[in-house]
Design a protein around this motif. Structure first.
Motif, mmCIF file in Angstrom:
data_model
loop_
_atom_site.group_PDB
_atom_site.id
_atom_site.type_symbol
_atom_site.label_atom_id
_atom_site.label_comp_id
_atom_site.label_asym_id
_atom_site.label_seq_id
_atom_site.Cartn_x
_atom_site.Cartn_y
_atom_site.Cartn_z
ATOM 1 N N LYS A 94 0.838 -1.211 0.000
ATOM 2 C CA LYS A 94 0.000 0.000 0.000
ATOM 3 C C LYS A 94 0.872 1.259 0.000
ATOM 4 C CE LYS A 94 -4.351 -1.772 1.621
ATOM 5 N NZ LYS A 94 -4.589 -2.454 0.365
ATOM 6 N N LEU A 95 1.924 1.237 0.822
ATOM 7 C CA LEU A 95 2.807 2.409 0.863
ATOM 8 C C LEU A 95 3.569 2.569 -0.458
ATOM 9 C CD1 LEU A 95 4.264 2.280 4.503
ATOM 10 C CD2 LEU A 95 2.377 3.647 3.634
ATOM 11 N N SER A 96 3.788 1.440 -1.145
ATOM 12 C CA SER A 96 4.479 1.514 -2.441
ATOM 13 C C SER A 96 3.657 2.299 -3.458
ATOM 14 C CB SER A 96 4.748 0.111 -2.990
ATOM 15 O OG SER A 96 5.603 -0.573 -2.131
ATOM 16 N N VAL A 97 2.337 2.190 -3.345
ATOM 17 C CA VAL A 97 1.468 2.951 -4.262
ATOM 18 C C VAL A 97 1.655 4.450 -4.002
ATOM 19 C CG1 VAL A 97 -0.916 3.398 -4.940
ATOM 20 C CG2 VAL A 97 -0.193 1.061 -4.408
ATOM 21 N N LEU A 98 1.645 4.828 -2.715
ATOM 22 C CA LEU A 98 1.846 6.245 -2.371
ATOM 23 C C LEU A 98 3.246 6.696 -2.776
ATOM 24 C CD1 LEU A 98 0.335 6.427 1.241
ATOM 25 C CD2 LEU A 98 -0.777 6.951 -0.914
ATOM 26 N N ASN A 99 4.197 5.796 -2.611
ATOM 27 C CA ASN A 99 5.595 6.130 -2.872
ATOM 28 C C ASN A 99 5.852 6.566 -4.315
ATOM 29 O OD1 ASN A 99 8.495 4.703 -3.704
ATOM 30 N ND2 ASN A 99 8.547 5.948 -1.863
ATOM 31 N N ARG A 100 5.013 6.071 -5.229
ATOM 32 C CA ARG A 100 5.197 6.440 -6.642
ATOM 33 C C ARG A 100 5.052 7.945 -6.849
ATOM 34 N NH1 ARG A 100 0.928 2.316 -8.700
ATOM 35 N NH2 ARG A 100 1.862 0.452 -7.844
ATOM 36 N N SER A 101 4.265 8.598 -5.972
ATOM 37 C CA SER A 101 4.037 10.046 -6.129
ATOM 38 C C SER A 101 4.796 10.855 -5.084
ATOM 39 C CB SER A 101 2.540 10.352 -5.994
ATOM 40 O OG SER A 101 1.790 9.504 -6.800
ATOM 41 N N HIS A 102 5.867 10.273 -4.546
ATOM 42 C CA HIS A 102 6.579 10.947 -3.451
ATOM 43 C C HIS A 102 7.038 12.362 -3.843
ATOM 44 C CE1 HIS A 102 8.605 11.168 0.324
ATOM 45 N NE2 HIS A 102 9.800 11.294 -0.213
ATOM 46 N N GLY A 103 7.517 12.512 -5.063
ATOM 47 C CA GLY A 103 7.972 13.839 -5.520
ATOM 48 C C GLY A 103 6.835 14.848 -5.518
ATOM 49 N N PHE A 104 5.665 14.423 -5.940
ATOM 50 C CA PHE A 104 4.497 15.318 -5.952
ATOM 51 C C PHE A 104 4.175 15.778 -4.526
ATOM 52 C CE2 PHE A 104 -0.114 15.734 -5.372
ATOM 53 C CZ PHE A 104 -0.383 16.775 -6.260
ATOM 54 N N TRP A 105 4.175 14.832 -3.575
ATOM 55 C CA TRP A 105 3.859 15.189 -2.186
ATOM 56 C C TRP A 105 4.965 16.047 -1.578
ATOM 57 C CZ3 TRP A 105 -0.954 14.862 -1.946
ATOM 58 C CH2 TRP A 105 -1.653 13.791 -2.486
ATOM 59 N N PHE A 106 6.196 15.813 -2.016
ATOM 60 C CA PHE A 106 7.304 16.653 -1.537
ATOM 61 C C PHE A 106 7.023 18.122 -1.878
ATOM 62 C CE2 PHE A 106 11.165 19.044 -2.418
ATOM 63 C CZ PHE A 106 11.960 18.791 -1.319
ATOM 64 N N TRP A 107 6.711 18.380 -3.141
ATOM 65 C CA TRP A 107 6.553 19.772 -3.575
ATOM 66 C C TRP A 107 5.269 20.407 -3.061
ATOM 67 C CZ3 TRP A 107 10.588 22.322 -4.845
ATOM 68 C CH2 TRP A 107 11.658 21.693 -5.470
ATOM 69 N N THR A 108 4.172 19.652 -3.083
ATOM 70 C CA THR A 108 2.907 20.266 -2.637
ATOM 71 C C THR A 108 2.948 20.557 -1.139
ATOM 72 O OG1 THR A 108 1.979 18.033 -2.533
ATOM 73 C CG2 THR A 108 1.399 19.368 -4.460
#
Ligand code: FES
Length: 270
Positions: free
Chosen positions: A226-240
């Motif tokens: 489940k965390l791997s799914v979120l991890n794919r967008s880690h860069g997006f969450w970093f910037w937002t």
């Protein structure tokens, strides 16, 4: 056999055969990080009385200054005869700085934007990089290995951020919300997504295990996926999440300095 395929990389810093706009992303990211550092430094020392505001008994705190540990008076901090320029952010910022500074995604950004190592795929790097070479995470960069521990500290901060959201819900005349509630709510949500998509958290959750069979290990395997799914967008969450720290601070500053007004909507009277 044994003969490597030689890619047609052109020698010289920034030289490449690429015809797309490869420089725009590292350039924009580098400028954004510089702007974030300048704004934070400026904010630490200016408008010290506008780090939060009260609205009919509720309190909205700027994301830069939350948690406001001086307000808690932990370990009698307020009794400590500290200089005027010492504020909550100066005492607490080492956690978000350490957490973001050692982030795996952040390393990619600064290696590209600041060190040109390399700026982008198939773009040549400066001669000095080639002379020094890459020796792994050594010397100052050995601090990157502390990321897991900064993650633990960031998780504590995250819980307090959500706790701070509840402080925006209680007014003198009852329970409700204000625009400041949404500002702090969005900031807490974005930070939650950034933390839960962290590579180190993913590893700790289940990646560290050899196999996921049954019982706790199976649960950890499920969590890892489940965390791997979120991890794919880690860069997006970093910037937002980073951007919203500054949006939230500007909102708090504008209300505290009376440039704009917040409004309280009471849903349940007391
Ligand atoms: Fe980016 Fe952990 S890898 S926060």
């Amino acid at each position: 056999m044994g003969e490597g395929l030689k890619l047609p990389v052109i020698n010289g810093m920034g030289k490449t055969n690429r015809i797309d706009n490869w420089i725009s992303q590292p350039l924009a990211m580098g400028l954004a990080l510089i702007a974030a550092m300048i704004y934070t430094t400026w904010r630490l020392f200016f408008y010290a009385n506008s780090i939060s505001y009260s609205l009919e008994g509720s309190t909205v705190t700027s994301p830069i200054f939350s948690p406001n540990i001086l307000e808690w008076n932990l370990f009698n901090l307020n009794q400590w005869n500290h200089p005027d320029w010492v504020n909550a952010a100066i005492l607490i910022l080492w956690v978000p700085f350490g957490f973001r500074g050692t982030c795996y995604y952040m390393r990619r950004v600064y290696y590209r934007s600041f060190f040109q190592s390399p700026t982008a795929c198939w773009v040549d790097e400066p001669q000095i990089n080639k002379s020094i070479g890459y020796h792994g995470e050594k010397r100052l960069f050995i601090l990157n290995n502390l990321h897991r521990y900064f993650l633990y500290a960031a998780m504590i901060i995250l819980v307090i951020k959500w706790w701070d959201v509840t402080h925006t819900l209680k007014f003198d005349t009852g329970w409700g919300f204000s625009i400041g509630t949404f500002v702090m709510l969005i900031e807490a949500f974005l930070l939650t997504m950034y933390v839960t998509s962290c590579h180190a958290l993913r590893h700790l959750s289940g990646g560290i295990l050899d196999r996921w069979t049954k019982g706790v290990s199976a649960l950890r395997g499920t969590l890892f996926k489940k965390l791997s799914v979120l991890n794919r967008s880690h860069g997006f969450w970093f910037w937002t999440s980073l951007a919203f720290v500054f949006i939230g601070d500007l909102w708090t500053l504008a209300v505290a300095e009376r440039y704009i007004d917040d409004v309280a909507i009471i849903l349940v009277g007391s």
